[in-house]
Design an enzyme around this catalytic site. Sequence first.
Site, mmCIF file in Angstrom:
data_model
loop_
_atom_site.group_PDB
_atom_site.id
_atom_site.type_symbol
_atom_site.label_atom_id
_atom_site.label_comp_id
_atom_site.label_asym_id
_atom_site.label_seq_id
_atom_site.Cartn_x
_atom_site.Cartn_y
_atom_site.Cartn_z
ATOM 1 C CE LYS A 38 -89.999 19.182 -37.816
ATOM 2 N NZ LYS A 38 -90.934 18.370 -38.643
ATOM 3 C CB SER A 40 -86.887 29.492 -42.780
ATOM 4 O OG SER A 40 -86.237 30.542 -42.073
ATOM 5 C CD GLU A 41 -81.578 31.569 -41.421
ATOM 6 O OE1 GLU A 41 -80.833 31.489 -40.424
ATOM 7 O OE2 GLU A 41 -81.653 32.580 -42.129
ATOM 8 C CB SER A 42 -81.534 25.439 -37.886
ATOM 9 O OG SER A 42 -82.233 26.231 -36.945
ATOM 10 C CE LYS A 57 -79.452 27.115 -35.047
ATOM 11 N NZ LYS A 57 -79.101 28.495 -34.593
ATOM 12 C CG ASP A 149 -83.032 37.350 -34.229
ATOM 13 O OD1 ASP A 149 -83.936 38.216 -34.181
ATOM 14 O OD2 ASP A 149 -83.244 36.181 -34.599
ATOM 15 N N GLY A 429 -103.983 27.426 -40.980
ATOM 16 C CA GLY A 429 -104.280 27.812 -39.605
ATOM 17 C C GLY A 429 -104.100 29.291 -39.345
ATOM 18 C CG ASP A 599 -104.207 33.170 -47.514
ATOM 19 O OD1 ASP A 599 -103.751 32.148 -46.970
ATOM 20 O OD2 ASP A 599 -104.232 34.278 -46.965
ATOM 21 C CG ASP A 639 -100.149 33.429 -45.012
ATOM 22 O OD1 ASP A 639 -99.690 32.822 -44.022
ATOM 23 O OD2 ASP A 639 -101.366 33.609 -45.183
#
Length: 658
Positions: A38, A40-42, A57, A149, A429, A599, A639
């Site tokens: 998992k 943020s985009e897929s 995907k 990337d 964590g 935080d 974060d």
Amino acid sequence: MVMEIVKPNTCIRGCCTSESIPLHLPSSSFTLLSPIAKGSESVVYEAILDGRRVAAKKPILSTSDDLDKFHRNLQLSCNLNHPGVAKLLAAHAKPPNYMFFFDFYESGTLAEKLHVEEWSPSIDQVLLITLHLAKALQYLHNNGIVHRDVKPANVLLDEKFFPYLADFGLAEYKKNLREVNLQNWRSSGKPTGGFHKKNMVGTLIYMAPEILRKDMYTEKADIYSFGILINELLTGVVPYTDRRAEAQAHTVLEMNYTEQQLTVAIVSSGLRPALAEIGLHLPKSLLSLIQNCWESDPSKRPSSDNVVLELESIWEQVRGKQQGHLLEKTSNSQSDTDGADIIKNSGDYRDTVNWFSQGECLSKKSSVSTVFDVKLWSSSTDEPSRYVPVISCGSFATCGRRESMEDTHFIIPHMCNEESIHLFAIFDGHRGAAAAEFSAQVLPGLVQSLCSTSAGEALSQAFVRTDLAFRQELDSHRQSKRVSQKDWHPGCTAIASLLVENKLFVANVGDSRAILCRAGHPFALSKAHLATCIDERNRVIGEGGRIEWLVDTWRVAPAGLQVTRSIGDDDLKPAVTAEPEISETILSADDEFLVMASDGLWDVMNDEEVIGIIRDTVKEPSMCSKRLATEAAARGSGDNITVIVVFLRPVSTAERIY
């Protein structure tokens, strides 16, 4: 696998087409199984397509720009055909379920191989992998494509551990990048920030200096990233850290540099990852190639053609010309078998520990003996006039700018069917998500099992027992070799709120925090446990721990943690204790709502701002939580962010401000 292609074989817009790859599939032809990864985009799922095991995907398409990006990615992927590039088998390019289907690669990613299994490849293995990847890059660049990337997490390995370059979500044709230059962008009247956002893409620790300067992306930036990758393959070390374990990467990286400091050091000071050391079998020419690839001046970096030629030359030096046939991989050749034997000699190991499941099993055991027919923490006196809050609660969590999510949380209203008892908690964590995942499953059962004690004591003991149980479980898996990283010491901060009638008990270890809105003003329910606090610093030292000034602040050495209390972190016990500080607060009609957050929120927002945002938001707790988290992300929080909002008196969702 030959799949039927229905004509016209185009996407919903008609802009994507293929002669060999199906672009719209009947729903009966595929089945999504469990998630593999998992982001943020897929989300990537294990799936079955036409009876074959594949990877599906599913992109997260929240905006029209996301949808445009899907179609650009599909157009590009349909035109890729190289043995070193992950193969697109099919796509579903019509709403509502847009998806890509790829071959399923048995051995996961190169990043997992290096940093989860801690694989140490031989020089032969390094050269074979890098040569295959270099040829994949050569194919892309010669076809006018920039990947943008390149990193081990985007290299997939099959059952023989041959590498395949994957994830073309950021890839673009060079001609398109040239067309959208800064001058053209400015002439369109658009803010330049949008140009930089569209062009400064990739992963920071692999990004070339010119990209960090917000210059145009070229194939030479891919070469820079490839040089970082080769060095990482040789050293087994995450770039700019001094440890092998991926789970520790962001902790160690942050200990030395913030993102801004690291960017400045790479661009202005020429900082690079520690170069692999010359060994008996490591040719100097390979180290020279790495240094040439990560040159600050893009014009001094070799082309992908030259990289391939240099790697072939190095391979011949190491293995001899008589084994040159291993350099070309074909599906049925003897060279494939020989090359696979070289690459695969470390075995096919995958870490199988599911920490959610481990915690759940232990939680069931701990709660078996709990007597549920006794009212939990019942009041010693019957006072009909006592104020009892009426709650509504909600939460929101996001990985933010992180590549992975290490926060977990739970909301348990009306615990054990008690109308006036509620439990909420957040676990943040570090050095991996294991401690947080385990604790979120274990803590509720332990709190319930301690109902014979006071509520505050139940929370305190539950924290300590959760910590002990996790460390024992981790050690057990180490002994059974199910956890391969001997130096892996995951931990988490934790904050829990137990509401019993009109009494609110808050237990905290670490830097997550909780506040009340009391008569319109913030009222702190916890404090952060950090090495910057003199009392905490002295306590750690008194317990035999070490506190050192590292880069920018006081930290617990040698791990470099800022927090001085946590669950897990067995290498720092007993100094980094799991014993929480407990606060007890009597609630009244003046208390409007409770806010708990990791935080990631408090780093960029003060108590008054949090209160103000909730006051100016529809009084629906999940919506308030989401607004706080998204605002924190917009302000630059680096974060994971988790927020829980609990309204303590009846509110109307139509009410926007008090």
